[in-house]
Design an enzyme around this catalytic site. Structure first.
Site, mmCIF file in Angstrom:
data_model
loop_
_atom_site.group_PDB
_atom_site.id
_atom_site.type_symbol
_atom_site.label_atom_id
_atom_site.label_comp_id
_atom_site.label_asym_id
_atom_site.label_seq_id
_atom_site.Cartn_x
_atom_site.Cartn_y
_atom_site.Cartn_z
ATOM 1 N N ASP A 88 -112.197 38.751 -8.773
ATOM 2 C CA ASP A 88 -111.060 38.801 -7.852
ATOM 3 C C ASP A 88 -109.956 39.651 -8.482
ATOM 4 O OD1 ASP A 88 -110.463 36.780 -9.822
ATOM 5 O OD2 ASP A 88 -108.877 36.006 -8.531
ATOM 6 N N GLU A 158 -109.520 33.677 -10.551
ATOM 7 C CA GLU A 158 -108.713 33.706 -11.772
ATOM 8 C C GLU A 158 -107.267 34.046 -11.456
ATOM 9 O OE1 GLU A 158 -106.782 34.749 -15.435
ATOM 10 O OE2 GLU A 158 -107.009 36.067 -13.724
HETATM 11 N N1 BES Z 1 -106.468 39.335 -17.581
HETATM 12 C C1 BES Z 1 -105.229 38.695 -17.285
HETATM 13 C C2 BES Z 1 -104.601 38.023 -18.478
HETATM 14 C C3 BES Z 1 -104.253 38.911 -19.642
HETATM 15 C C4 BES Z 1 -103.899 40.222 -19.474
HETATM 16 C C5 BES Z 1 -104.265 38.379 -20.886
HETATM 17 C C6 BES Z 1 -103.583 41.014 -20.552
HETATM 18 C C7 BES Z 1 -103.933 39.148 -21.971
HETATM 19 C C8 BES Z 1 -103.603 40.490 -21.803
HETATM 20 C C9 BES Z 1 -105.456 37.684 -16.182
HETATM 21 O O1 BES Z 1 -106.228 38.200 -15.129
HETATM 22 C C10 BES Z 1 -104.144 37.287 -15.560
HETATM 23 O O2 BES Z 1 -103.499 38.131 -15.008
HETATM 24 N N2 BES Z 1 -103.789 36.015 -15.636
HETATM 25 C C11 BES Z 1 -102.634 35.510 -14.991
HETATM 26 C C12 BES Z 1 -102.641 34.018 -14.986
HETATM 27 C C13 BES Z 1 -103.049 33.364 -13.730
HETATM 28 C C14 BES Z 1 -102.853 31.893 -13.804
HETATM 29 C C15 BES Z 1 -102.508 33.950 -12.471
HETATM 30 C C16 BES Z 1 -101.385 35.913 -15.708
HETATM 31 O O3 BES Z 1 -101.385 36.030 -16.945
HETATM 32 O O4 BES Z 1 -100.380 36.126 -15.029
HETATM 33 MN MN MN Z 2 -107.867 39.160 -15.792
HETATM 34 MN MN MN Z 3 -104.808 39.413 -13.865
#
Ligand code: BES
Ligand code: MN
Ligand code: MN
Length: 466
Positions: A88, A158
């Site tokens: 996603d 995610e």
């Molecule tokens: N891949 C990211 C997280 C990430 C990006 C970790 C770059 C370390 C470096 C992930 O898809 C993401 O965006 N996670 C969200 C959290 C979620 C609960 C919506 C975020 O970090 O905002």
């Molecule tokens: Mn991600």
């Molecule tokens: Mn992300």
């Protein structure tokens, strides 16, 4: 490994074309309008897993978007690597700020990516990175180079907090049993300096609503005599940070684990240019909590940020109105050992207490996620380290990341297994932003590195058994 290398070389173009096709599907999990597209992307992932050689592939329905599962068990006595990723993507808005349409992938050359980068929503986060694993698996399979069992769990929620994944893991504990979880959904320092992410921040996300009068009013007739909810909301928000940019919520820092001076010094040794950082963002100065470096502020310290704020009149021209309501979406990034539920409650209590009697306040919690740290003294960390060293020719540096992947701590709690965060993106790849892109260098380097992870993991595994 030689035949595998040849195979990867011979199949380069196809491996890229396939990713480009996948990137055309707008699998935006947050917006119900795209539900069918999310399902289509799940099906496509399933087909690719099957074509790559997975024995058992299933698209598992959930209350939300489906989870794609696949496995290849070569010998039940051998260890099992579980690969996690997500198909996603974040909404593409604001679409008008993209230089090419978000779901029409194209390759463009940039200064940072002289070999070209694929521009599309999800190119890096996380379709591109998850797809590397399917392609590496395909290559290992076709060349009899898969040294252990592998399971895939590629989810579709995610970006909306993995709300149904915990339950799926609990229900399928046996099926998902594994020895190590491998995730590529993070970044490296640069294409010349690899790194392995050893920590992620947690998240508490709330929406607040401030209500003043029971309808929008004439700002001349009532202005000055009735509370303006936007004025009040901004005042309340402004009070959430003190002069040192510390968060002003009682108890907020209580559970924050202190990082030792030595560890902080180590962290700050990572190559980082504050000038390039400022230049890339067009800002004259950085901003944050007193007493911490930029690297620390973006990794080991908690934050509170307004993600969106609205209310009143925002159309053309000037309308004189005293709005009845004001809203904001607020996120707090958390560090070990802060608990998202506890923080959400602290926020709610404090925020409600800030409001004068003249307004009503409602705080609605959204999804959250726990922070995570991953150890560096494990055989899987060693395997990732060796694999990156092999393909980059340089030792990867352990770094704590600022983003969140809620499932990492859930895996630990539910399955009892730690993850290895071997990502290949760059922080400058504009994930979640307009013009998200993923370097071809990074895509291919990932596909090349993953088989080494498997090989070295098995070597380390055997060594540890002796
Ligand atoms: N891949 C990211 C997280 C990430 C990006 C970790 C770059 C370390 C470096 C992930 O898809 C993401 O965006 N996670 C969200 C959290 C979620 C609960 C919506 C975020 O970090 O905002
Ligand atoms: Mn991600
Ligand atoms: Mn992300």
């Amino acid at each position: 490994m030689d035949s595998l290398k040849k195979y990867l070389k011979a199949n380069k173009k196809r491996q890229l074309d396939e990713l480009m096709e996948l990137l055309k599907i707008p699998s935006v999990s947050a917006d119900p309008k795209y539900k069918k597209d999310v399902a289509k992307a799940a099906k496509s992932i399933a087909k690719h897993l099957k074509d790559a050689g997975a024995d058992m592939v299933a698209v598992c329905e959930t209350k939300g978007h489906p989870i794609v599962y696949g496995e290849k068990i070569i010998d039940p006595k051998l260890p099992t690597v579980l690969v996690y990723g997500h198909y996603d993507v974040q909404p593409a808005d604001p679409v008008e700020l993209w230089t090419s349409p978000p779901f029409k992938p194209v390759i463009k050359k940039t200064k940072i990516h002289p070999q070209g980068a694929i521009y599309a929503r999800g190119a890096c986060d996380d379709k591109g990175q998850a797809f590397m694993h399917i392609k590496a698996f395909e290559a290992m399979n076709k060349n009899n180079a898969l040294p252990c069992n592998v399971k895939f769990m590629i989810e579709g929620e995610e970006e909306v907090g993995s709300v149904n994944l915990g339950e799926f893991c609990k229900k399928n504990k046996k099926k998902l049993a594994n020895d190590v979880i491998l995730i590529s959904d993070t970044s490296i320092i640069s294409n010349k300096q690899p790194s392995i992410t050893v920590g992620l921040r947690g998240l508490s996300y709330v929406e607040v609503e401030v209500t003043g009068p029971n309808k929008d009013l004439h700002s001349g007739v009532y202005g000055g005599a009735v509370a303006n909810p936007i004025n009040i909301l901004t005042k309340m928000i402004a009070s959430l940070h003190d002069k040192k940019n510390k968060i002003n919520i009682p108890g907020f820092y209580k559970d924050v684990a202190t990082v030792s001076k030595k560890d902080r010094a180590e962290m700050n040794k990572a190559p980082f240019s504050i000038n390039n950082y400022k230049k890339a963002l067009d800002v004259k100065d950085v901003y944050g909590e007193t007493g911490y470096t930029t690297l620390e502020r973006a990794s080991i310290r908690p934050t509170l940020d307004v993600n969106g704020i609205w209310g009143g009149y925002i159309g053309e021209g000037a309308k004189t109105v005293l709005p009845g309501k004001a809203y904001a979406k607020i996120s707090m990034r958390l560090v070990p050992n802060q608990d998202p539920d506890k923080i959400t409650k602290l926020f709610q209590k404090h925020f409600e207490s800030l409001a004068p009697k003249s307004v009503k306040v409602k705080v609605t919690p959204h999804h959250g996620g726990e922070p995570a740290v991953t150890p560096t003294n494990t055989i899987e960390y060693k395997a990732a380290h060796r694999a990156m060293k092999k393909t980059f020719g340089k030792n990867p540096i352990p770094v704590r990341g600022g983003g969140s992947i809620p499932i990492v701590s859930m895996f630990e709690k539910i399955l009892g297994v730690k993850s290895v965060l071997m990502g290949f993106g760059l922080d400058s790849d504009d994930i979640h932003s307009p013009d998200e892109h993923y370097g071809l260098f990074n895509y291919y380097r990932g596909i090349e590195t993953i088989p080494y992870f498997f090989q070295f993991y098995m070597e380390e595994h055997k060594k540890s058994k002796k």
